[in-house]
Enzyme design. Sequence first.
Site, mmCIF file in Angstrom:
data_model
loop_
_atom_site.group_PDB
_atom_site.id
_atom_site.type_symbol
_atom_site.label_atom_id
_atom_site.label_comp_id
_atom_site.label_asym_id
_atom_site.label_seq_id
_atom_site.Cartn_x
_atom_site.Cartn_y
_atom_site.Cartn_z
ATOM 1 N N TYR A 1 0.825 -1.222 0.000
ATOM 2 C CA TYR A 1 0.000 0.000 0.000
ATOM 3 C C TYR A 1 0.850 1.260 0.000
ATOM 4 C CZ TYR A 1 -4.082 -2.917 0.319
ATOM 5 O OH TYR A 1 -5.045 -3.840 0.017
ATOM 6 N N THR B 1 -13.640 -2.565 -22.199
ATOM 7 C CA THR B 1 -13.912 -3.933 -22.676
ATOM 8 C C THR B 1 -15.219 -4.421 -22.059
ATOM 9 O OG1 THR B 1 -12.800 -4.946 -20.787
ATOM 10 C CG2 THR B 1 -11.425 -4.447 -22.713
ATOM 11 N N ASN C 1 -17.069 1.447 -20.537
ATOM 12 C CA ASN C 1 -15.938 0.557 -20.261
ATOM 13 C C ASN C 1 -15.123 0.360 -21.538
ATOM 14 O OD1 ASN C 1 -14.256 -1.629 -19.431
ATOM 15 N ND2 ASN C 1 -15.790 -2.211 -17.899
ATOM 16 N N THR D 1 -15.152 -0.612 -14.518
ATOM 17 C CA THR D 1 -15.068 -1.694 -13.535
ATOM 18 C C THR D 1 -15.422 -3.010 -14.210
ATOM 19 O OG1 THR D 1 -15.871 -2.554 -11.406
ATOM 20 C CG2 THR D 1 -17.416 -1.208 -12.678
ATOM 21 N N SER D 2 -14.687 -4.060 -13.818
ATOM 22 C CA SER D 2 -14.842 -5.363 -14.493
ATOM 23 C C SER D 2 -16.068 -6.128 -14.010
ATOM 24 C CB SER D 2 -13.589 -6.211 -14.262
ATOM 25 O OG SER D 2 -13.434 -6.486 -12.871
ATOM 26 N N ASN E 1 -12.380 2.665 -5.959
ATOM 27 C CA ASN E 1 -10.965 3.033 -5.973
ATOM 28 C C ASN E 1 -10.542 3.626 -4.642
ATOM 29 O OD1 ASN E 1 -11.106 2.266 -8.637
ATOM 30 N ND2 ASN E 1 -11.271 4.351 -9.425
ATOM 31 N N VAL E 2 -9.279 3.462 -4.335
ATOM 32 C CA VAL E 2 -8.747 3.974 -3.063
ATOM 33 C C VAL E 2 -7.822 5.165 -3.298
ATOM 34 C CG1 VAL E 2 -9.039 1.777 -1.857
ATOM 35 C CG2 VAL E 2 -6.915 2.187 -3.124
ATOM 36 N N CYS F 1 -4.404 5.359 20.941
ATOM 37 C CA CYS F 1 -4.154 4.371 22.019
ATOM 38 C C CYS F 1 -2.681 4.027 22.160
ATOM 39 C CB CYS F 1 -4.957 3.094 21.758
ATOM 40 S SG CYS F 1 -4.313 2.069 20.418
ATOM 41 N N HIS G 1 -14.423 1.073 -0.682
ATOM 42 C CA HIS G 1 -13.313 0.175 -0.330
ATOM 43 C C HIS G 1 -12.232 0.886 0.461
ATOM 44 C CE1 HIS G 1 -14.386 -2.753 -3.843
ATOM 45 N NE2 HIS G 1 -15.230 -2.813 -2.834
HETATM 46 N N1 APR Z 1 -11.243 3.391 -19.757
HETATM 47 C C1 APR Z 1 -12.336 2.700 -19.326
HETATM 48 N N2 APR Z 1 -12.272 1.472 -18.762
HETATM 49 C C2 APR Z 1 -11.048 0.932 -18.610
HETATM 50 C C3 APR Z 1 -9.865 1.586 -19.017
HETATM 51 C C4 APR Z 1 -10.005 2.870 -19.604
HETATM 52 N N3 APR Z 1 -8.937 3.565 -20.023
HETATM 53 N N4 APR Z 1 -8.810 0.770 -18.729
HETATM 54 C C5 APR Z 1 -9.320 -0.339 -18.161
HETATM 55 N N5 APR Z 1 -10.664 -0.250 -18.096
HETATM 56 C C6 APR Z 1 -11.599 -1.226 -17.527
HETATM 57 C C7 APR Z 1 -11.279 -2.671 -17.854
HETATM 58 O O1 APR Z 1 -11.868 -3.028 -19.084
HETATM 59 C C8 APR Z 1 -11.939 -3.387 -16.676
HETATM 60 O O2 APR Z 1 -13.307 -3.654 -16.957
HETATM 61 O O3 APR Z 1 -11.515 -1.119 -16.132
HETATM 62 C C9 APR Z 1 -11.856 -2.370 -15.543
HETATM 63 C C10 APR Z 1 -10.812 -2.715 -14.509
HETATM 64 O O4 APR Z 1 -11.228 -3.885 -13.854
HETATM 65 P P1 APR Z 1 -10.466 -4.337 -12.510
HETATM 66 O O5 APR Z 1 -9.003 -4.263 -12.717
HETATM 67 O O6 APR Z 1 -11.089 -5.629 -12.086
HETATM 68 O O7 APR Z 1 -10.831 -3.190 -11.458
HETATM 69 P P2 APR Z 1 -12.160 -3.010 -10.613
HETATM 70 O O8 APR Z 1 -13.351 -3.489 -11.371
HETATM 71 O O9 APR Z 1 -12.167 -1.624 -10.101
HETATM 72 O O10 APR Z 1 -11.909 -4.010 -9.366
HETATM 73 C C11 APR Z 1 -12.897 -4.017 -8.351
HETATM 74 O O11 APR Z 1 -11.526 -5.543 -7.075
HETATM 75 O O12 APR Z 1 -9.442 -6.170 -6.391
HETATM 76 C C12 APR Z 1 -10.594 -5.543 -5.986
HETATM 77 O O13 APR Z 1 -10.824 -3.924 -4.302
HETATM 78 C C13 APR Z 1 -10.353 -4.109 -5.603
HETATM 79 O O14 APR Z 1 -11.785 -2.196 -5.960
HETATM 80 C C14 APR Z 1 -11.196 -3.318 -6.597
HETATM 81 C C15 APR Z 1 -12.242 -4.323 -7.035
#
Ligand code: APR
Length: 227
Positions: free
Chosen positions: A52, A199, A197, A172-173, A88-89, A135, A105
């Site tokens: 971190y 993908t 997104n 987000t995936s 996101n953090v 503490c 998160h």
């Molecule tokens: N523009 C838009 N989307 C994008 C880009 C971009 N330039 N680059 C990547 N992505 C998309 C990818 O296609 C994918 O769907 O961002 C997503 C990233 O997915 P992850 O890496 O799984 O991230 P996230 O979905 O935020 O993960 C969720 O998982 O590990 C835990 O706590 C962690 O908060 C995190 C959670």
Amino acid sequence: MKIVVLTGAGISAESGLRTFRDGDGLWESHRVEDVATPGAFRRDPALVHRFYNMRRADARAARPNAAHLALADLGRNPAHDLTLVTQNVDDLHERAGSPKVLHMHGALDGALCAACGHRWPAPLRMQATDPCPACNRPATRPDIVWFGEMPHHLDRIIAAIAAADLFCAIGTSGQVYPAAGFAACARDHDVPTLELNLTDSANAPDFSRRLTGPATRLVPDWVASLG
Ligand code: APR
């Protein structure tokens, strides 16, 4: 319009911050069980803090991108009521000017005492032996929600989704719950859903509309289209 936006690592990718599951993702070079669980912290707190501390330095060196800035504009637009939720953090939404960000998160900028629960602003580099300001016990951990721990603000997020005119997920995936279930929750409340997104996400079928491309192009165009 009442809008709920959920962001993931993809919105910060064009600011140079690694996502988790893309080609060069963080989980390609670190195991979740080594750095992102309560058990990992019990076993090897120094390794967890190194992970971190590296991400905190990367986040502080990064700059908000056009997608963060567009969402900040949306958050300040009196014509709309935005609830901005992030997985996101990093603090790029705040540094872009978003007035209110719900970090479900946790945040790299926070420190938490594993002994008494006290929270305080995190220094750039932390270690477990740093004494808690409240503490004085050496039980300092990142104020991050690890796998197996309860995310923050869930009741407020679900209530906002149920009352929204639109739910939009950006970068987000869709692989980590409860966030991955928010689109289905919106659908169950007849709230239109939109995904921006690069993908296909794992929960793409939950969205009534999807736009594919980089966040720095899609998000400003989408915000402009809202008026
Ligand atoms: N523009 C838009 N989307 C994008 C880009 C971009 N330039 N680059 C990547 N992505 C998309 C990818 O296609 C994918 O769907 O961002 C997503 C990233 O997915 P992850 O890496 O799984 O991230 P996230 O979905 O935020 O993960 C969720 O998982 O590990 C835990 O706590 C962690 O908060 C995190 C959670």
